[in-house]
Design a protein around this motif. Structure first.
Motif, mmCIF file in Angstrom:
data_model
loop_
_atom_site.group_PDB
_atom_site.id
_atom_site.type_symbol
_atom_site.label_atom_id
_atom_site.label_comp_id
_atom_site.label_asym_id
_atom_site.label_seq_id
_atom_site.Cartn_x
_atom_site.Cartn_y
_atom_site.Cartn_z
ATOM 1 N N SER A 36 0.823 -1.202 0.000
ATOM 2 C CA SER A 36 0.000 0.000 0.000
ATOM 3 C C SER A 36 0.858 1.253 0.000
ATOM 4 C CB SER A 36 -0.922 0.000 1.222
ATOM 5 O OG SER A 36 -1.622 1.217 1.334
ATOM 6 N N ALA A 37 1.901 1.259 0.818
ATOM 7 C CA ALA A 37 2.785 2.435 0.871
ATOM 8 C C ALA A 37 3.439 2.677 -0.484
ATOM 9 C CB ALA A 37 3.833 2.242 1.953
ATOM 10 N N ALA A 38 3.855 1.605 -1.157
ATOM 11 C CA ALA A 38 4.469 1.755 -2.481
ATOM 12 C C ALA A 38 3.468 2.347 -3.471
ATOM 13 C CB ALA A 38 4.970 0.398 -2.975
ATOM 14 N N LEU A 39 2.236 1.848 -3.455
ATOM 15 C CA LEU A 39 1.228 2.371 -4.373
ATOM 16 C C LEU A 39 0.884 3.819 -4.053
ATOM 17 C CD1 LEU A 39 -1.076 -0.768 -4.631
ATOM 18 C CD2 LEU A 39 0.681 -0.019 -6.238
ATOM 19 N N GLN A 40 0.938 4.186 -2.778
ATOM 20 C CA GLN A 40 0.741 5.591 -2.418
ATOM 21 C C GLN A 40 1.847 6.463 -3.016
ATOM 22 O OE1 GLN A 40 -0.325 6.263 1.853
ATOM 23 N NE2 GLN A 40 -0.532 4.030 1.931
ATOM 24 N N HIS A 41 3.067 5.947 -3.039
ATOM 25 C CA HIS A 41 4.169 6.694 -3.661
ATOM 26 C C HIS A 41 3.946 6.839 -5.171
ATOM 27 C CE1 HIS A 41 6.861 7.539 -0.378
ATOM 28 N NE2 HIS A 41 6.896 6.278 0.010
ATOM 29 N N TYR A 42 3.452 5.780 -5.831
ATOM 30 C CA TYR A 42 3.166 5.907 -7.264
ATOM 31 C C TYR A 42 2.115 6.993 -7.496
ATOM 32 C CZ TYR A 42 5.862 1.844 -8.834
ATOM 33 O OH TYR A 42 6.871 0.977 -9.143
ATOM 34 N N ASP A 43 1.093 7.023 -6.667
ATOM 35 C CA ASP A 43 0.058 8.051 -6.811
ATOM 36 C C ASP A 43 0.622 9.453 -6.602
ATOM 37 O OD1 ASP A 43 -2.052 6.464 -7.530
ATOM 38 O OD2 ASP A 43 -2.891 6.289 -5.520
ATOM 39 N N ALA A 44 1.633 9.550 -5.739
ATOM 40 C CA ALA A 44 2.235 10.852 -5.440
ATOM 41 C C ALA A 44 3.319 11.239 -6.451
ATOM 42 C CB ALA A 44 2.834 10.835 -4.032
ATOM 43 N N GLY A 45 3.513 10.429 -7.494
ATOM 44 C CA GLY A 45 4.548 10.730 -8.488
ATOM 45 C C GLY A 45 5.948 10.499 -7.976
ATOM 46 N N GLN A 46 6.104 9.503 -7.110
ATOM 47 C CA GLN A 46 7.403 9.181 -6.511
ATOM 48 C C GLN A 46 7.776 7.728 -6.821
ATOM 49 O OE1 GLN A 46 6.167 10.040 -2.504
ATOM 50 N NE2 GLN A 46 6.771 12.188 -2.629
#
Length: 404
Positions: A302-312
Protein backbone atom coordinates in the motif's frame (compact mmCIF):
# COMPACT_ATOMS: atom_id res chain seq x y z
CA UNK A 1 13.43 -5.78 21.99
CA UNK A 2 13.51 -9.37 23.33
CA UNK A 3 16.15 -11.70 21.91
CA UNK A 4 15.13 -15.00 20.33
CA UNK A 5 17.09 -18.10 19.49
CA UNK A 6 16.43 -19.07 15.87
CA UNK A 7 17.47 -22.39 14.31
CA UNK A 8 20.77 -22.14 12.41
CA UNK A 9 21.80 -23.86 9.20
CA UNK A 10 24.37 -25.96 11.06
CA UNK A 11 21.73 -27.55 13.27
CA UNK A 12 22.33 -25.28 16.25
CA UNK A 13 20.77 -21.96 17.16
CA UNK A 14 21.65 -18.31 16.72
CA UNK A 15 20.58 -15.21 18.61
CA UNK A 16 18.28 -12.74 16.85
CA UNK A 17 16.84 -9.43 18.04
CA UNK A 18 13.88 -8.00 16.09
CA UNK A 19 13.85 -4.38 14.98
CA UNK A 20 11.40 -1.76 16.32
CA UNK A 21 8.07 -1.49 14.55
CA UNK A 22 7.80 0.33 11.23
CA UNK A 23 5.00 2.90 11.23
CA UNK A 24 3.00 2.27 8.06
CA UNK A 25 0.44 4.83 6.94
CA UNK A 26 -2.97 3.86 5.60
CA UNK A 27 -3.98 5.84 2.51
CA UNK A 28 -6.15 8.90 2.92
CA UNK A 29 -7.43 8.64 -0.67
CA UNK A 30 -8.11 5.74 -3.03
CA UNK A 31 -5.10 4.20 -4.79
CA UNK A 32 -5.30 4.98 -8.50
CA UNK A 33 -1.94 4.61 -10.24
CA UNK A 34 -2.17 0.82 -10.19
CA UNK A 35 -5.10 -1.50 -9.61
CA UNK A 36 -4.19 -4.02 -6.95
CA UNK A 37 -5.88 -7.05 -5.41
CA UNK A 38 -4.36 -8.97 -2.51
CA UNK A 39 -5.27 -12.66 -2.65
CA UNK A 40 -6.44 -13.29 0.90
CA UNK A 41 -6.20 -16.56 2.82
CA UNK A 42 -8.82 -18.14 5.07
CA UNK A 43 -8.56 -18.67 8.82
CA UNK A 44 -9.87 -21.86 10.43
CA UNK A 45 -11.78 -22.12 13.68
CA UNK A 46 -9.17 -23.19 16.24
CA UNK A 47 -11.49 -25.79 17.79
CA UNK A 48 -12.64 -27.05 14.39
CA UNK A 49 -11.78 -30.41 12.86
CA UNK A 50 -9.62 -28.93 10.10
CA UNK A 51 -7.72 -32.10 9.29
CA UNK A 52 -6.77 -33.38 5.81
CA UNK A 53 -9.91 -34.39 3.92
CA UNK A 54 -12.37 -32.83 6.35
CA UNK A 55 -14.80 -30.04 5.34
CA UNK A 56 -13.35 -26.61 6.08
CA UNK A 57 -14.54 -25.07 9.35
CA UNK A 58 -13.75 -21.36 9.19
CA UNK A 59 -13.40 -18.64 11.79
CA UNK A 60 -15.60 -16.14 10.00
CA UNK A 61 -14.83 -13.20 12.27
CA UNK A 62 -11.08 -13.52 11.71
CA UNK A 63 -11.39 -14.41 8.03
CA UNK A 64 -13.57 -11.40 7.25
CA UNK A 65 -11.53 -9.20 9.59
CA UNK A 66 -8.47 -9.92 7.48
CA UNK A 67 -10.30 -8.67 4.42
CA UNK A 68 -11.26 -5.47 6.23
CA UNK A 69 -7.58 -5.02 7.10
CA UNK A 70 -6.65 -5.22 3.42
CA UNK A 71 -9.42 -2.79 2.41
CA UNK A 72 -8.26 -0.33 5.07
CA UNK A 73 -4.93 -0.13 3.23
CA UNK A 74 -6.70 0.69 -0.04
CA UNK A 75 -6.23 -2.73 -1.63
CA UNK A 76 -8.85 -4.84 -3.33
CA UNK A 77 -9.34 -8.43 -2.24
CA UNK A 78 -9.03 -11.42 -4.54
CA UNK A 79 -11.03 -14.06 -2.72
CA UNK A 80 -11.59 -17.79 -3.00
CA UNK A 81 -8.34 -18.17 -4.93
CA UNK A 82 -5.51 -20.66 -4.48
CA UNK A 83 -4.24 -18.47 -1.62
CA UNK A 84 -7.48 -19.35 0.16
CA UNK A 85 -6.60 -23.03 -0.35
CA UNK A 86 -8.85 -23.75 -3.31
CA UNK A 87 -7.97 -27.31 -4.25
CA UNK A 88 -5.96 -27.71 -1.03
CA UNK A 89 -8.51 -27.94 1.76
CA UNK A 90 -11.23 -25.37 1.01
CA UNK A 91 -14.28 -27.30 -0.21
CA UNK A 92 -17.00 -25.84 -2.44
CA UNK A 93 -19.57 -25.51 0.36
CA UNK A 94 -17.21 -23.31 2.38
CA UNK A 95 -16.10 -21.49 -0.77
CA UNK A 96 -19.66 -20.44 -1.64
CA UNK A 97 -20.18 -19.08 1.85
CA UNK A 98 -16.83 -17.28 1.72
CA UNK A 99 -17.71 -15.57 -1.57
CA UNK A 100 -21.12 -14.46 -0.36
CA UNK A 101 -19.94 -13.24 3.03
CA UNK A 102 -16.88 -11.42 1.66
CA UNK A 103 -18.87 -9.73 -1.10
CA UNK A 104 -21.47 -8.55 1.42
CA UNK A 105 -18.68 -7.07 3.55
CA UNK A 106 -17.18 -5.41 0.45
CA UNK A 107 -20.55 -3.84 -0.36
CA UNK A 108 -20.73 -2.38 3.13
CA UNK A 109 -17.19 -1.00 2.83
CA UNK A 110 -17.95 0.54 -0.58
CA UNK A 111 -21.06 2.18 0.85
CA UNK A 112 -19.16 3.55 3.85
CA UNK A 113 -17.27 6.14 1.80
CA UNK A 114 -14.09 5.54 3.83
CA UNK A 115 -11.20 7.63 2.42
CA UNK A 116 -9.16 4.65 1.19
CA UNK A 117 -12.06 3.32 -0.89
CA UNK A 118 -13.93 6.49 -1.84
CA UNK A 119 -15.55 6.07 -5.25
CA UNK A 120 -14.68 2.37 -5.44
CA UNK A 121 -17.33 -0.14 -6.52
CA UNK A 122 -17.90 -3.58 -5.04
CA UNK A 123 -16.15 -5.06 -8.08
CA UNK A 124 -13.14 -2.83 -7.38
CA UNK A 125 -13.01 -4.12 -3.81
CA UNK A 126 -13.55 -7.81 -4.44
CA UNK A 127 -12.97 -10.30 -7.20
CA UNK A 128 -13.63 -13.98 -6.53
CA UNK A 129 -12.55 -17.21 -8.14
CA UNK A 130 -14.96 -19.33 -10.15
CA UNK A 131 -13.61 -22.74 -11.05
CA UNK A 132 -14.60 -26.38 -11.28
CA UNK A 133 -13.16 -27.81 -8.08
CA UNK A 134 -16.49 -29.30 -6.96
CA UNK A 135 -16.16 -31.90 -9.75
CA UNK A 136 -14.96 -35.39 -8.89
CA UNK A 137 -11.97 -35.85 -11.19
CA UNK A 138 -12.05 -39.62 -10.78
CA UNK A 139 -15.62 -39.68 -12.15
CA UNK A 140 -15.06 -37.15 -14.95
CA UNK A 141 -16.02 -38.71 -18.29
CA UNK A 142 -13.59 -38.71 -21.17
CA UNK A 143 -13.90 -36.70 -24.36
CA UNK A 144 -16.64 -34.22 -25.16
CA UNK A 145 -18.80 -35.30 -22.23
CA UNK A 146 -16.01 -34.41 -19.85
CA UNK A 147 -15.48 -31.01 -21.44
CA UNK A 148 -19.24 -30.36 -21.27
CA UNK A 149 -19.19 -31.27 -17.57
CA UNK A 150 -16.41 -28.74 -17.04
CA UNK A 151 -18.42 -26.07 -18.85
CA UNK A 152 -21.46 -26.67 -16.65
CA UNK A 153 -19.31 -26.70 -13.50
CA UNK A 154 -17.88 -23.30 -14.41
CA UNK A 155 -21.40 -21.99 -15.00
CA UNK A 156 -22.47 -23.10 -11.52
CA UNK A 157 -19.62 -21.29 -9.82
CA UNK A 158 -19.86 -18.19 -12.01
CA UNK A 159 -23.50 -17.90 -10.96
CA UNK A 160 -22.47 -17.78 -7.30
CA UNK A 161 -19.81 -15.11 -7.88
CA UNK A 162 -21.99 -12.95 -10.12
CA UNK A 163 -24.89 -13.29 -7.69
CA UNK A 164 -22.69 -11.96 -4.89
CA UNK A 165 -21.75 -8.82 -6.81
CA UNK A 166 -18.05 -9.69 -6.95
CA UNK A 167 -15.98 -9.58 -10.12
CA UNK A 168 -15.47 -13.05 -11.61
CA UNK A 169 -12.01 -14.53 -11.84
CA UNK A 170 -12.10 -17.52 -14.18
CA UNK A 171 -9.68 -19.85 -12.43
CA UNK A 172 -7.63 -22.48 -14.19
CA UNK A 173 -9.35 -25.87 -14.00
CA UNK A 174 -7.73 -29.20 -13.12
CA UNK A 175 -10.77 -30.87 -14.65
CA UNK A 176 -10.32 -29.06 -17.97
CA UNK A 177 -6.62 -29.92 -17.99
CA UNK A 178 -7.67 -33.57 -17.59
CA UNK A 179 -10.57 -33.57 -20.06
CA UNK A 180 -9.31 -31.33 -22.90
CA UNK A 181 -7.80 -33.00 -25.93
CA UNK A 182 -6.19 -29.83 -27.28
CA UNK A 183 -6.38 -26.04 -27.61
CA UNK A 184 -9.78 -26.18 -29.31
CA UNK A 185 -11.42 -27.50 -26.14
CA UNK A 186 -9.99 -24.62 -24.08
CA UNK A 187 -11.19 -22.11 -26.65
CA UNK A 188 -14.68 -23.63 -26.74
CA UNK A 189 -15.10 -23.62 -22.97
CA UNK A 190 -13.70 -20.17 -22.32
CA UNK A 191 -15.27 -18.41 -25.31
CA UNK A 192 -18.66 -19.85 -24.38
CA UNK A 193 -18.33 -18.62 -20.80
CA UNK A 194 -17.15 -15.18 -21.88
CA UNK A 195 -20.15 -14.86 -24.16
CA UNK A 196 -22.45 -15.70 -21.24
CA UNK A 197 -21.07 -13.55 -18.39
CA UNK A 198 -22.77 -10.28 -17.60
CA UNK A 199 -19.65 -8.24 -16.79
CA UNK A 200 -15.98 -8.45 -17.85
CA UNK A 201 -13.95 -11.06 -15.98
CA UNK A 202 -10.34 -11.74 -15.09
CA UNK A 203 -8.76 -14.75 -16.82
CA UNK A 204 -6.32 -16.69 -14.65
CA UNK A 205 -3.39 -18.59 -16.12
CA UNK A 206 -1.79 -20.49 -13.24
CA UNK A 207 1.47 -22.31 -13.87
CA UNK A 208 2.23 -25.85 -12.80
CA UNK A 209 4.74 -24.61 -10.21
CA UNK A 210 1.66 -23.52 -8.26
CA UNK A 211 -0.40 -26.60 -9.16
CA UNK A 212 1.25 -29.56 -10.91
CA UNK A 213 -2.17 -30.76 -12.11
CA UNK A 214 -2.28 -27.74 -14.46
CA UNK A 215 0.70 -28.82 -16.58
CA UNK A 216 0.04 -28.25 -20.28
CA UNK A 217 -2.74 -25.73 -19.71
CA UNK A 218 -4.19 -24.16 -22.87
CA UNK A 219 -3.54 -27.39 -24.71
CA UNK A 220 0.18 -28.06 -24.75
CA UNK A 221 3.42 -28.10 -22.79
CA UNK A 222 5.03 -25.43 -24.98
CA UNK A 223 4.50 -22.00 -23.39
CA UNK A 224 4.75 -20.15 -26.71
CA UNK A 225 2.01 -22.30 -28.24
CA UNK A 226 -0.13 -21.93 -25.12
CA UNK A 227 0.32 -18.17 -25.31
CA UNK A 228 -0.92 -18.17 -28.89
CA UNK A 229 -4.11 -19.95 -27.78
CA UNK A 230 -4.50 -17.59 -24.82
CA UNK A 231 -4.14 -14.55 -27.07
CA UNK A 232 -6.62 -15.96 -29.59
CA UNK A 233 -9.19 -16.23 -26.81
CA UNK A 234 -8.56 -12.70 -25.53
CA UNK A 235 -8.51 -11.09 -28.96
CA UNK A 236 -11.84 -12.72 -29.80
CA UNK A 237 -13.57 -11.68 -26.58
CA UNK A 238 -11.75 -8.54 -25.42
CA UNK A 239 -14.94 -6.72 -24.42
CA UNK A 240 -15.60 -9.41 -21.79
CA UNK A 241 -12.06 -9.46 -20.40
CA UNK A 242 -11.27 -6.97 -17.64
CA UNK A 243 -7.76 -8.36 -17.44
CA UNK A 244 -5.57 -11.43 -17.26
CA UNK A 245 -3.70 -12.75 -14.25
CA UNK A 246 -0.56 -14.57 -15.29
CA UNK A 247 1.23 -16.69 -12.69
CA UNK A 248 4.13 -18.29 -14.54
CA UNK A 249 7.02 -16.64 -12.62
CA UNK A 250 8.48 -15.52 -15.96
CA UNK A 251 8.90 -11.74 -16.13
CA UNK A 252 10.03 -11.67 -19.76
CA UNK A 253 6.97 -13.65 -20.87
CA UNK A 254 4.66 -11.38 -18.89
CA UNK A 255 6.20 -8.21 -20.30
CA UNK A 256 5.87 -9.49 -23.86
CA UNK A 257 2.24 -10.52 -23.35
CA UNK A 258 1.41 -7.24 -21.63
CA UNK A 259 2.62 -5.27 -24.64
CA UNK A 260 0.24 -6.98 -27.09
CA UNK A 261 -2.99 -7.13 -25.09
CA UNK A 262 -5.97 -5.34 -26.61
CA UNK A 263 -6.67 -1.82 -25.38
CA UNK A 264 -8.49 -1.85 -22.07
CA UNK A 265 -7.37 -5.35 -21.05
CA UNK A 266 -5.16 -5.18 -17.97
CA UNK A 267 -2.36 -7.52 -17.05
CA UNK A 268 -2.58 -8.36 -13.35
CA UNK A 269 0.78 -9.77 -12.40
CA UNK A 270 0.69 -12.99 -10.44
CA UNK A 271 4.50 -13.19 -10.39
CA UNK A 272 5.40 -13.34 -6.72
CA UNK A 273 9.12 -13.28 -7.60
CA UNK A 274 9.35 -10.36 -10.03
CA UNK A 275 6.46 -8.11 -9.00
CA UNK A 276 8.59 -5.00 -8.21
CA UNK A 277 9.81 -4.48 -11.77
CA UNK A 278 6.56 -5.67 -13.36
CA UNK A 279 4.45 -3.24 -11.34
CA UNK A 280 6.92 -0.44 -12.06
CA UNK A 281 6.80 -1.19 -15.79
CA UNK A 282 9.11 -0.39 -18.68
CA UNK A 283 8.09 3.21 -19.33
CA UNK A 284 5.39 2.19 -21.81
CA UNK A 285 3.48 -0.58 -20.06
CA UNK A 286 3.11 -1.67 -16.46
CA UNK A 287 1.38 -4.51 -14.67
CA UNK A 288 -1.42 -4.15 -12.20
CA UNK A 289 -1.38 -6.70 -9.39
CA UNK A 290 -3.33 -9.72 -8.20
CA UNK A 291 -0.85 -11.29 -5.84
CA UNK A 292 -0.72 -13.77 -3.02
CA UNK A 293 2.36 -12.04 -1.63
CA UNK A 294 0.33 -8.84 -1.19
CA UNK A 295 -1.65 -10.65 1.53
CA UNK A 296 1.63 -10.87 3.48
CA UNK A 297 3.22 -7.50 2.62
CA UNK A 298 0.07 -5.37 2.36
CA UNK A 299 1.30 -2.39 4.48
CA UNK A 300 4.43 -2.05 2.33
CA UNK A 301 2.50 -2.72 -0.90
CA UNK A 302 0.00 0.00 0.00
CA UNK A 303 2.79 2.43 0.87
CA UNK A 304 4.47 1.75 -2.48
CA UNK A 305 1.23 2.37 -4.37
CA UNK A 306 0.74 5.59 -2.42
CA UNK A 307 4.17 6.69 -3.66
CA UNK A 308 3.17 5.91 -7.26
CA UNK A 309 0.06 8.05 -6.81
CA UNK A 310 2.24 10.85 -5.44
CA UNK A 311 4.55 10.73 -8.49
CA UNK A 312 7.40 9.18 -6.51
CA UNK A 313 8.28 6.02 -8.47
CA UNK A 314 11.77 5.64 -7.00
CA UNK A 315 10.42 5.47 -3.45
CA UNK A 316 7.69 3.09 -4.61
CA UNK A 317 10.15 0.74 -6.28
CA UNK A 318 12.49 0.80 -3.27
CA UNK A 319 9.65 -0.28 -0.99
CA UNK A 320 8.62 -3.13 -3.28
CA UNK A 321 12.24 -4.22 -3.61
CA UNK A 322 12.57 -4.29 0.17
CA UNK A 323 9.98 -7.09 0.28
CA UNK A 324 11.42 -9.18 -2.56
CA UNK A 325 13.59 -11.49 -0.47
CA UNK A 326 10.61 -12.31 1.75
CA UNK A 327 8.52 -13.07 -1.33
CA UNK A 328 11.19 -15.30 -2.83
CA UNK A 329 11.39 -17.22 0.43
CA UNK A 330 7.64 -17.62 1.01
CA UNK A 331 7.17 -18.79 -2.58
CA UNK A 332 10.23 -21.05 -2.72
CA UNK A 333 9.81 -24.62 -3.96
CA UNK A 334 7.54 -26.44 -3.48
CA UNK A 335 5.76 -23.22 -4.38
CA UNK A 336 2.23 -24.46 -3.68
CA UNK A 337 3.04 -24.41 0.07
CA UNK A 338 3.46 -20.62 0.02
CA UNK A 339 0.07 -20.38 1.74
CA UNK A 340 1.68 -21.66 4.94
CA UNK A 341 3.99 -18.64 5.14
CA UNK A 342 1.13 -16.20 4.61
CA UNK A 343 -0.91 -17.79 7.39
CA UNK A 344 2.15 -17.83 9.66
CA UNK A 345 2.68 -14.08 9.25
CA UNK A 346 -1.03 -13.48 9.81
CA UNK A 347 -0.75 -15.32 13.13
CA UNK A 348 2.47 -13.57 14.13
CA UNK A 349 0.78 -10.23 13.48
CA UNK A 350 -2.20 -11.09 15.65
CA UNK A 351 -4.71 -11.39 12.80
CA UNK A 352 -5.75 -14.92 13.76
CA UNK A 353 -5.90 -16.68 17.11
CA UNK A 354 -3.84 -19.73 16.21
CA UNK A 355 -1.36 -20.88 13.59
CA UNK A 356 -3.70 -23.32 11.88
CA UNK A 357 -4.88 -23.87 8.32
CA UNK A 358 -7.71 -25.86 6.80
CA UNK A 359 -6.60 -29.33 5.81
CA UNK A 360 -3.74 -29.23 8.31
CA UNK A 361 -1.60 -27.32 5.81
CA UNK A 362 0.27 -25.47 8.58
CA UNK A 363 2.66 -28.41 8.44
CA UNK A 364 3.62 -27.64 4.84
CA UNK A 365 6.84 -25.83 5.84
CA UNK A 366 9.70 -26.69 8.17
CA UNK A 367 10.59 -24.96 11.44
CA UNK A 368 13.73 -23.54 9.86
CA UNK A 369 11.78 -22.22 6.85
CA UNK A 370 9.23 -20.44 9.05
CA UNK A 371 11.95 -19.07 11.33
CA UNK A 372 13.52 -17.49 8.26
CA UNK A 373 10.09 -16.14 7.29
CA UNK A 374 9.92 -14.41 10.68
CA UNK A 375 13.39 -12.93 10.20
CA UNK A 376 12.77 -11.64 6.68
CA UNK A 377 9.39 -10.18 7.64
CA UNK A 378 11.11 -8.33 10.49
CA UNK A 379 13.79 -6.98 8.17
CA UNK A 380 11.07 -5.71 5.80
CA UNK A 381 9.24 -3.97 8.65
CA UNK A 382 6.29 -6.32 8.38
CA UNK A 383 6.06 -7.48 11.98
CA UNK A 384 3.43 -4.90 12.90
CA UNK A 385 3.76 -5.44 16.66
CA UNK A 386 7.25 -6.86 17.22
CA UNK A 387 6.59 -7.58 20.89
CA UNK A 388 3.54 -9.69 20.07
CA UNK A 389 5.26 -11.36 17.12
CA UNK A 390 8.34 -12.16 19.22
CA UNK A 391 6.24 -13.60 22.04
CA UNK A 392 4.32 -15.81 19.63
CA UNK A 393 7.50 -16.84 17.82
CA UNK A 394 9.22 -17.72 21.09
CA UNK A 395 6.30 -19.88 22.19
CA UNK A 396 6.08 -21.60 18.80
CA UNK A 397 9.82 -22.30 18.67
CA UNK A 398 9.73 -23.74 22.18
CA UNK A 399 6.85 -26.06 21.36
CA UNK A 400 8.76 -27.18 18.25
CA UNK A 401 11.87 -28.05 20.24
CA UNK A 402 14.04 -24.96 19.68
CA UNK A 403 15.28 -24.04 23.17
CA UNK A 404 15.00 -20.37 24.10
Amino acid sequence: MPQLMLPADDGGTRAYTPAPATLWQRPTAPLLARRAYAAAHVIPRVSGNNIPGAPADLDWESTLGYRHELWSYGLGVADAMDTAQRGMGLDWAATQELIKRSAAEAAAVAASGAPAVAGKTVRDLIAAGAGTDHLDLAALPAGKAGVDAVLDAYREQISVVEGSGAKVILMASRALAQAASGPEDYLRVYSTLLAEVGEPVILHWLGDMFDPALAGYWGGADVAAATTTFRELIDGSAAKVDGVKVSLLDAAHESALRAVLPAGVRLYTGDDFNYPELIEGDGTHYSDALLGIFAAIYPAASAALQHYDAGQPQQARALLDSTRELGLHIFSAPTFYYKTGIAFLSWLNGKQPGFQMVGGLQNGRSVRHLARTFELADQAGLLLDPDLSSARMTAWLTVNGVAQ
